[in-house]
Scaffold this motif. Structure first.
Motif, PDB file in Angstrom:
ATOM      1  N   SER A  92      84.689 -26.230  18.184  1.00 17.08           N
ATOM      2  CA  SER A  92      85.871 -25.997  19.012  1.00 17.08           C
ATOM      3  C   SER A  92      85.983 -24.507  19.312  1.00 17.08           C
ATOM      4  CB  SER A  92      87.138 -26.454  18.289  1.00 17.08           C
ATOM      5  OG  SER A  92      87.122 -27.849  18.116  1.00 17.08           O
ATOM      6  N   VAL A  93      86.433 -24.188  20.518  1.00 15.54           N
ATOM      7  CA  VAL A  93      86.642 -22.793  20.916  1.00 15.54           C
ATOM      8  C   VAL A  93      88.149 -22.590  21.032  1.00 15.54           C
ATOM      9  CG1 VAL A  93      86.214 -21.027  22.661  1.00 15.54           C
ATOM     10  CG2 VAL A  93      84.432 -22.711  22.126  1.00 15.54           C
ATOM     11  N   THR A  94      88.707 -21.878  20.072  1.00 19.91           N
ATOM     12  CA  THR A  94      90.151 -21.699  20.003  1.00 19.91           C
ATOM     13  C   THR A  94      90.627 -20.663  21.021  1.00 19.91           C
ATOM     14  OG1 THR A  94      90.076 -19.922  18.373  1.00 19.91           O
ATOM     15  CG2 THR A  94      90.120 -22.204  17.517  1.00 19.91           C
ATOM     16  N   MET A 108      79.884 -20.339  23.234  1.00 22.96           N
ATOM     17  CA  MET A 108      80.728 -20.211  22.045  1.00 22.96           C
ATOM     18  C   MET A 108      80.890 -21.566  21.357  1.00 22.96           C
ATOM     19  SD  MET A 108      83.625 -17.639  23.620  1.00 22.96           S
ATOM     20  CE  MET A 108      84.661 -17.501  22.162  1.00 22.96           C
ATOM     21  N   GLY A 109      80.904 -22.640  22.153  1.00 19.92           N
ATOM     22  CA  GLY A 109      81.087 -23.978  21.617  1.00 19.92           C
ATOM     23  C   GLY A 109      79.796 -24.657  21.194  1.00 19.92           C
ATOM     24  N   GLY A 110      78.657 -23.964  21.375  1.00 17.98           N
ATOM     25  CA  GLY A 110      77.388 -24.492  20.904  1.00 17.98           C
ATOM     26  C   GLY A 110      76.758 -25.546  21.805  1.00 17.98           C
ATOM     27  N   VAL A 111      77.111 -25.529  23.112  1.00 21.32           N
ATOM     28  CA  VAL A 111      76.518 -26.486  24.055  1.00 21.32           C
ATOM     29  C   VAL A 111      75.907 -25.735  25.224  1.00 21.32           C
ATOM     30  CG1 VAL A 111      78.055 -28.374  23.428  1.00 21.32           C
ATOM     31  CG2 VAL A 111      78.673 -26.864  25.317  1.00 21.32           C
ATOM     32  N   ARG A 168      80.066 -20.571  31.278  1.00 15.51           N
ATOM     33  CA  ARG A 168      78.858 -20.281  30.498  1.00 15.51           C
ATOM     34  C   ARG A 168      79.218 -19.714  29.129  1.00 15.51           C
ATOM     35  NH1 ARG A 168      76.227 -16.205  29.041  1.00 15.51           N
ATOM     36  NH2 ARG A 168      77.383 -14.707  30.304  1.00 15.51           N
ATOM     37  N   ILE A 169      80.124 -18.751  29.100  1.00 14.05           N
ATOM     38  CA  ILE A 169      80.489 -18.094  27.839  1.00 14.05           C
ATOM     39  C   ILE A 169      81.154 -19.079  26.883  1.00 14.05           C
ATOM     40  CG2 ILE A 169      81.993 -16.342  26.819  1.00 14.05           C
ATOM     41  CD1 ILE A 169      81.467 -14.668  29.419  1.00 14.05           C
ATOM     42  N   LYS A 191      95.237 -25.722  19.993  1.00 12.35           N
ATOM     43  CA  LYS A 191      94.952 -24.693  20.993  1.00 12.35           C
ATOM     44  C   LYS A 191      93.472 -24.362  21.038  1.00 12.35           C
ATOM     45  CE  LYS A 191      99.524 -22.689  20.846  1.00 12.35           C
ATOM     46  NZ  LYS A 191     100.348 -21.522  20.597  1.00 12.35           N
ATOM     47  N   ALA A 192      92.664 -25.365  21.461  1.00 17.14           N
ATOM     48  CA  ALA A 192      91.213 -25.187  21.474  1.00 17.14           C
ATOM     49  C   ALA A 192      90.548 -26.086  22.502  1.00 17.14           C
ATOM     50  CB  ALA A 192      90.637 -25.481  20.093  1.00 17.14           C
ATOM     51  N   VAL A 193      89.463 -25.554  23.079  1.00 13.78           N
ATOM     52  CA  VAL A 193      88.588 -26.367  23.919  1.00 13.78           C
ATOM     53  C   VAL A 193      87.764 -27.227  22.966  1.00 13.78           C
ATOM     54  CG1 VAL A 193      86.681 -26.345  25.570  1.00 13.78           C
ATOM     55  CG2 VAL A 193      88.464 -24.589  25.715  1.00 13.78           C
ATOM     56  N   VAL A 194      87.786 -28.553  23.182  1.00  9.91           N
ATOM     57  CA  VAL A 194      87.105 -29.455  22.257  1.00  9.91           C
ATOM     58  C   VAL A 194      86.020 -30.303  22.915  1.00  9.91           C
ATOM     59  CG1 VAL A 194      89.054 -29.546  20.653  1.00  9.91           C
ATOM     60  CG2 VAL A 194      88.885 -31.238  22.500  1.00  9.91           C
ATOM     61  N   GLY A 195      86.015 -30.372  24.258  1.00 12.92           N
ATOM     62  CA  GLY A 195      85.031 -31.221  24.918  1.00 12.92           C
ATOM     63  C   GLY A 195      84.869 -30.879  26.386  1.00 12.92           C
ATOM     64  N   ILE A 196      83.942 -31.602  27.004  1.00 16.73           N
ATOM     65  CA  ILE A 196      83.656 -31.440  28.424  1.00 16.73           C
ATOM     66  C   ILE A 196      83.865 -32.777  29.121  1.00 16.73           C
ATOM     67  CG2 ILE A 196      81.836 -30.973  30.126  1.00 16.73           C
ATOM     68  CD1 ILE A 196      80.671 -28.959  28.121  1.00 16.73           C
ATOM     69  N   VAL A 197      84.582 -32.707  30.245  1.00 17.34           N
ATOM     70  CA  VAL A 197      84.820 -33.888  31.076  1.00 17.34           C
ATOM     71  C   VAL A 197      84.212 -33.661  32.453  1.00 17.34           C
ATOM     72  CG1 VAL A 197      86.920 -34.600  29.864  1.00 17.34           C
ATOM     73  CG2 VAL A 197      87.091 -33.051  31.830  1.00 17.34           C
ATOM     74  N   GLU A 198      84.101 -34.766  33.200  1.00 20.99           N
ATOM     75  CA  GLU A 198      83.577 -34.715  34.552  1.00 20.99           C
ATOM     76  C   GLU A 198      84.548 -35.434  35.478  1.00 20.99           C
ATOM     77  OE1 GLU A 198      79.200 -35.298  35.984  1.00 20.99           O
ATOM     78  OE2 GLU A 198      80.112 -37.279  35.742  1.00 20.99           O
ATOM     79  N   ILE A 199      84.729 -34.902  36.672  1.00 25.67           N
ATOM     80  CA  ILE A 199      85.584 -35.555  37.661  1.00 25.67           C
ATOM     81  C   ILE A 199      84.865 -36.816  38.130  1.00 25.67           C
ATOM     82  CG2 ILE A 199      86.801 -35.322  39.863  1.00 25.67           C
ATOM     83  CD1 ILE A 199      87.621 -33.337  37.519  1.00 25.67           C
ATOM     84  N   SER A 200      85.530 -37.968  37.981  1.00 29.33           N
ATOM     85  CA  SER A 200      84.922 -39.244  38.381  1.00 29.33           C
ATOM     86  C   SER A 200      85.600 -39.868  39.592  1.00 29.33           C
ATOM     87  CB  SER A 200      84.912 -40.219  37.198  1.00 29.33           C
ATOM     88  OG  SER A 200      86.219 -40.434  36.709  1.00 29.33           O
TER      89      SER A 200
END
Length: 139
Positions: free
Chosen positions: A95-97, A134-137, A129-130, A58-67
């Protein structure tokens, strides 16, 4: 640019699986919820999304882009279902839980908090943004 959140069970499709697909990316297939499908129909190439591990982590772990914009889902012959293609951009440094999101007052209206079951959902620019901070990026 718009922002989104994509939920996946890591045992079915993990961040590592997404990264392994490289720049080609992968269909975000198998979605069988009309609201989630309709959100994917709104997506444009270059929009960004959070990759969220559901179930145990239950965490945000990465960023994706619509391709690739919405197109027929190749996992079904039913033409009601469409999907987009996404490619991995970068992992979050931390990770942002879900608990962290719930503990942040500025994120109390985030759809992840209000409707946690929806597998594809919009994210506001401020929420983006927030969570990135929180995820350090960089947002």
């Amino acid at each position: 640019m718009r922002y989104w959140l994509f939920k996946s069970e890591p045992s079915e499709w993990s961040w590592d699986d997404q990264v392994a697909k490289g720049d080609e990316g992968e269909e975000w297939d198998g979605v069988r919820n009309y609201q989630a499908r309709n959100f994917m129909r709104e997506m444009e190439i270059g929009d960004r999304g959070f990759f969220y591990h559901s179930q145990t982590e239950k965490a945000v772990v990465g960023i994706v882009e619509i391709s690739a914009e919405a197109h027929p889902d190749s996992t079904t012959d039913d033409d009601r279902w469409e999907c987009v293609d996404v490619r991995a951009v970068k992992p979050l440094k931390r990770s942002v839980t879900l608990d962290m999101v719930k503990d942040e007052p500025c994120l109390s209206e985030m759809m992840l908090v209000r409707n946690p079951r929806l597998s594809v959902q919009p994210v506001t620019e401020e929420e983006w943004r927030i969570v990135c901070e929180m995820g350090g990026v960089d947002p």
